[in-house]
Design an enzyme around this catalytic site. Structure first.
Site, PDB file in Angstrom:
ATOM      1  N   VAL A 295      48.494  10.139 -91.851  1.00 29.72           N
ATOM      2  CA  VAL A 295      49.936   9.951 -91.736  1.00 29.72           C
ATOM      3  C   VAL A 295      50.319  10.173 -90.275  1.00 29.72           C
ATOM      4  O   VAL A 295      49.582  10.822 -89.536  1.00 29.72           O
ATOM      5  CB  VAL A 295      50.710  10.939 -92.651  1.00 29.72           C
ATOM      6  CG1 VAL A 295      50.425  10.666 -94.102  1.00 29.72           C
ATOM      7  CG2 VAL A 295      50.402  12.395 -92.306  1.00 29.72           C
TER       8      VAL A 295
ATOM      9  N   CYS B 297      53.162  18.003 -90.815  1.00 27.64           N
ATOM     10  CA  CYS B 297      52.516  17.202 -89.773  1.00 27.64           C
ATOM     11  C   CYS B 297      53.485  16.945 -88.619  1.00 27.64           C
ATOM     12  O   CYS B 297      54.551  16.359 -88.823  1.00 27.64           O
ATOM     13  CB  CYS B 297      52.050  15.877 -90.371  1.00 27.64           C
ATOM     14  SG  CYS B 297      51.484  14.681 -89.150  1.00 27.64           S
TER      15      CYS B 297
ATOM     16  N   GLU C  76      50.614   5.079 -86.628  1.00 29.05           N
ATOM     17  CA  GLU C  76      50.638   5.888 -85.409  1.00 29.05           C
ATOM     18  C   GLU C  76      52.077   6.212 -84.995  1.00 29.05           C
ATOM     19  O   GLU C  76      52.917   5.320 -84.857  1.00 29.05           O
ATOM     20  CB  GLU C  76      49.898   5.215 -84.245  1.00 29.05           C
ATOM     21  CG  GLU C  76      48.456   4.852 -84.543  1.00 29.05           C
ATOM     22  CD  GLU C  76      47.580   6.068 -84.802  1.00 29.05           C
ATOM     23  OE1 GLU C  76      47.906   7.165 -84.295  1.00 29.05           O
ATOM     24  OE2 GLU C  76      46.569   5.932 -85.515  1.00 29.05           O
ATOM     25  N   SER C  77      52.326   7.490 -84.753  1.00 31.54           N
ATOM     26  CA  SER C  77      53.698   7.957 -84.526  1.00 31.54           C
ATOM     27  C   SER C  77      54.367   7.310 -83.318  1.00 31.54           C
ATOM     28  O   SER C  77      55.546   6.931 -83.386  1.00 31.54           O
ATOM     29  CB  SER C  77      53.718   9.484 -84.384  1.00 31.54           C
ATOM     30  OG  SER C  77      52.994   9.917 -83.246  1.00 31.54           O
TER      31      SER C  77
END
Length: 240
Positions: free
Chosen positions: A68, A28, A80-81
Site C-alpha cells: 500500500v 503506514c 506509489e505514494s
C-alpha cells in the site's frame, strides 16, 4: 474508512460508480501521505485498509506486490505514494499544491526527492533494522534536515508552500509525526533540537493544526504499541 484491515478471507468491497478508493494501512506513513493530499483537495473518497501480513488474494490483482498505498478511480489504478500525490494534483487541480512558478515547483520536487534520505533513515530506526541504539539512527535523520531548516528559514514563510501548506509540506508530515517513535520504542525520550531547528519546530507545530493533517494523526502511544507488535507472527492492526 474501513474499520478493520481486510485479510486473506475477506471479500473485496464492491466499488460504486465514481468512487475514488484508497487502499492503505492505518499506520503506514505512505498511506497517510495520500490521505492528507485527498483531504487537502477535498476529494470525496473511501479508504479500504489491508492487513499487510495476511493480504486478501484479490488485492494482488490491484497491487502485484501486495503493498500500500494504491489508488483506484474505477478507470485506473495508481501505485506509489508520490505518484499518487502527483496524479491527484493533476486530475483535481483545485487547489493546486505546487507553486505556479515552474522554477519553484521544480525546487519543491527537488526537496521532495531529498527528503527520501529522511524517510529511509526513519524507516530503519522505526524497525531497528541494524539493531543499534536509537542515537545512531538519529544522526542520519537529523543531518539532512539541516538543509530543510535553512530552506524554510530562507523562504520566510510558515510553510514550504507559503502561508498555506503545499505538496512538500504534506509529503514530509508523516515522518515528522513519527519523530519521537524510534526513541520511545527504546524507552528513551527524544526532544527535537529547538535551538538547531527553530523554524522546523515552528513548522511542525503549525502543521498539527492544519485540517487536512489533523484528521490523519495517530498518537505516539498508538504508534509505539503497533510497532512493538508488528514484528510478531500475528500483529494487531485493529483495536488499537
Amino acid at each position: 474508512m474501513s474499520e478493520e484491515h481486510l485479510a486473506v478471507d475477506s471479500a473485496c468491497p464492491p466499488m460504486k460508480d465514481g468512487e475514488v478508493r484508497l487502499y492503505g494501512m492505518r499506520f503506514c506513513p505512505f498511506t497517510q501521505r495520500v490521505r492528507i493530499v485527498l483531504n487537502a483537495k477535498n476529494i470525496p473518497h473511501n479508504v479500504v485498509n489491508i492487513n499487510l501480513k495476511n493480504q486478501p488474494e484479490w488485492y494482488f490483482k490491484i497491487h502485484p506486490d501486495g503493498k500500500v498505498p494504491a489508488l483506484d478511480t474505477g478507470n485506473e489504478v495508481v501505485l506509489e505514494s508520490l505518484d499518487i500525490a502527483d496524479f491527484l494534483d493533476e486530475k483535481f487541480p483545485d487547489p493546486p499544491l505546487y507553486p505556479n512558478d515552474p522554477e519553484l515547483k521544480s525546487r519543491d520536487k527537488e526537496f521532495i526527492k531529498k527528503f527520501g534520505k529522511v524517510v529511509g533513515a526513519t524507516s530503519r530506526a522505526l524497525h531497528n533494522t541494524d539493531n543499534l541504539p536509537v542515537e545512531e539512527y538519529l544522526k542520519d535523520i537529523l543531518e539532512p534536515l539541516e538543509e530543510f531548516e535553512a530552506e524554510l528559514t530562507n523562504r520566510g514563510t510558515t510553510f514550504f508552500g507559503g502561508d498555506n501548506p503545499g505538496m512538500l509540506d504534506y509529503i514530509m508530515w508523516p515522518w515528522s509525526e513519527r519523530s519521537k517513535v524510534p526513541s520511545a520504542l527504546q524507552d528513551k525520550e527524544f526532544h527535537f533540537q529547538k535551538e538547531k531547528f527553530p523554524t522546523l519546530v515552528a513548522w511542525r507545530d503549525a502543521m498539527k493544526d492544519v485540517n487536512a493533517v489533523r484528521d490523519t494523526i495517530t498518537s505516539l502511544e498508538t504508534h509505539v504499541k503497533f510497532l512493538k507488535g508488528y514484528s510478531g507472527a500475528n500483529p494487531e492492526f485493529d483495536n488499537l
